[in-house]
Design an enzyme around this catalytic site. Structure first.
Site, PDB file in Angstrom:
ATOM      1  N   HIS A 174       0.858  -1.192   0.000  1.00 23.56           N
ATOM      2  CA  HIS A 174       0.000   0.000   0.000  1.00 23.56           C
ATOM      3  C   HIS A 174       0.889   1.235   0.000  1.00 23.56           C
ATOM      4  O   HIS A 174       2.116   1.122  -0.015  1.00 23.56           O
ATOM      5  CB  HIS A 174      -0.934   0.007   1.219  1.00 23.56           C
ATOM      6  CG  HIS A 174      -0.311   0.411   2.517  1.00 23.56           C
ATOM      7  ND1 HIS A 174      -1.022   0.892   3.589  1.00 23.56           N
ATOM      8  CD2 HIS A 174       0.988   0.413   2.937  1.00 23.56           C
ATOM      9  CE1 HIS A 174      -0.217   1.159   4.596  1.00 23.56           C
ATOM     10  NE2 HIS A 174       1.010   0.878   4.239  1.00 23.56           N
TER      11      HIS A 174
ATOM     12  N   CYS B   1       5.860   6.895   4.598  1.00 26.19           N
ATOM     13  CA  CYS B   1       4.714   6.047   4.234  1.00 26.19           C
ATOM     14  C   CYS B   1       4.040   6.463   2.931  1.00 26.19           C
ATOM     15  O   CYS B   1       3.102   5.816   2.472  1.00 26.19           O
ATOM     16  CB  CYS B   1       3.695   6.010   5.364  1.00 26.19           C
ATOM     17  SG  CYS B   1       4.358   5.194   6.822  1.00 26.19           S
TER      18      CYS B   1
ATOM     19  N   HIS C  75      -0.946 -10.606  -0.844  1.00 26.51           N
ATOM     20  CA  HIS C  75      -0.020 -10.420  -1.966  1.00 26.51           C
ATOM     21  C   HIS C  75      -0.571  -9.501  -3.048  1.00 26.51           C
ATOM     22  O   HIS C  75      -0.179  -9.593  -4.211  1.00 26.51           O
ATOM     23  CB  HIS C  75       0.468 -11.754  -2.538  1.00 26.51           C
ATOM     24  CG  HIS C  75       1.458 -12.420  -1.634  1.00 26.51           C
ATOM     25  ND1 HIS C  75       1.084 -13.037  -0.464  1.00 26.51           N
ATOM     26  CD2 HIS C  75       2.797 -12.514  -1.714  1.00 26.51           C
ATOM     27  CE1 HIS C  75       2.155 -13.494   0.152  1.00 26.51           C
ATOM     28  NE2 HIS C  75       3.211 -13.179  -0.569  1.00 26.51           N
TER      29      HIS C  75
ATOM     30  N   GLU D 105      -0.011  -3.722  11.920  1.00 26.24           N
ATOM     31  CA  GLU D 105       0.675  -3.365  10.682  1.00 26.24           C
ATOM     32  C   GLU D 105       2.172  -3.641  10.798  1.00 26.24           C
ATOM     33  O   GLU D 105       2.824  -4.038   9.844  1.00 26.24           O
ATOM     34  CB  GLU D 105       0.429  -1.889  10.358  1.00 26.24           C
ATOM     35  CG  GLU D 105       0.876  -1.506   8.971  1.00 26.24           C
ATOM     36  CD  GLU D 105       0.485  -0.086   8.616  1.00 26.24           C
ATOM     37  OE1 GLU D 105      -0.464   0.080   7.832  1.00 26.24           O
ATOM     38  OE2 GLU D 105       1.112   0.864   9.129  1.00 26.24           O
TER      39      GLU D 105
HETATM   40 ZN   LIG Z   1       2.624   1.059   5.461  1.00 20.58          ZN
END
Ligand SMILES: [Zn+2]
Length: 146
Positions: free
Chosen positions: A16, A25, A71, A133
């Site tokens: 992502h 990020c 994936h 995460e």
């Molecule tokens: Zn991330």
């Protein structure tokens, strides 16, 4: 009254980026996510004392995650740059999200949109989703308890 939950852990890997993030990020990257799905029975425990068999949670929720997120790459529908770039990779699995794919929003999507669909007819609903995460960070979302 007591509250009883059956909790199923599901792991997956996904890519992502956090659109408009102030620092690292914003890059395309990925995580080994660990989700905990907290299920509760609509009408108490079954005849042998379960909320639901754990294998059903794995099949329904894990099956959806495997098919749609594992994936794959998650991109926000408003993040046209990432979507255009990732769609150039032949055969790449892409999942377009309605919200910026932070851990919080991914957990919300699982709780509010995915779970009601995949758990329909099982007699359970999710009250909480916890999504790790990294080893140090997780997001937790839950429905209001009256
Ligand atoms: Zn991330």
């Amino acid at each position: 009254m007591e509250q009883i939950h059956a909790v199923r852990r599901i792991q997956f890997a996904a890519g992502h980026r956090v659109f408009q993030h102030e620092s690292k990020c914003r890059n395309l990257h990925g995580h080994n996510y660990v989700a905990f799905f907290h299920a509760r029975a609509e009408s108490g425990l079954d005849a042998i004392g379960r909320v639901i068999d754990f294998s059903v949670l794995k099949e329904k929720l894990g099956g959806w995650v495997d098919e749609n997120w594992d994936h794959g790459f998650l991109a926000w529908e408003k993040d046209t740059e990432a979507l255009e770039a990732i769609r150039k990779v032949p055969g790449q699995k892409v999942y377009v999200t309605k919200r910026n794919p932070t851990a919080e929003n991914m957990a919300l999507e699982l709780l509010l949109e995915v779970a009601p669909k995949v758990l329909a007819g099982t007699g359970v609903t999710l009250s909480r989703v916890v999504l790790w995460e990294t080893e140090n960070c997780y997001a937790e979302v839950q429905v209001d308890v009256r």
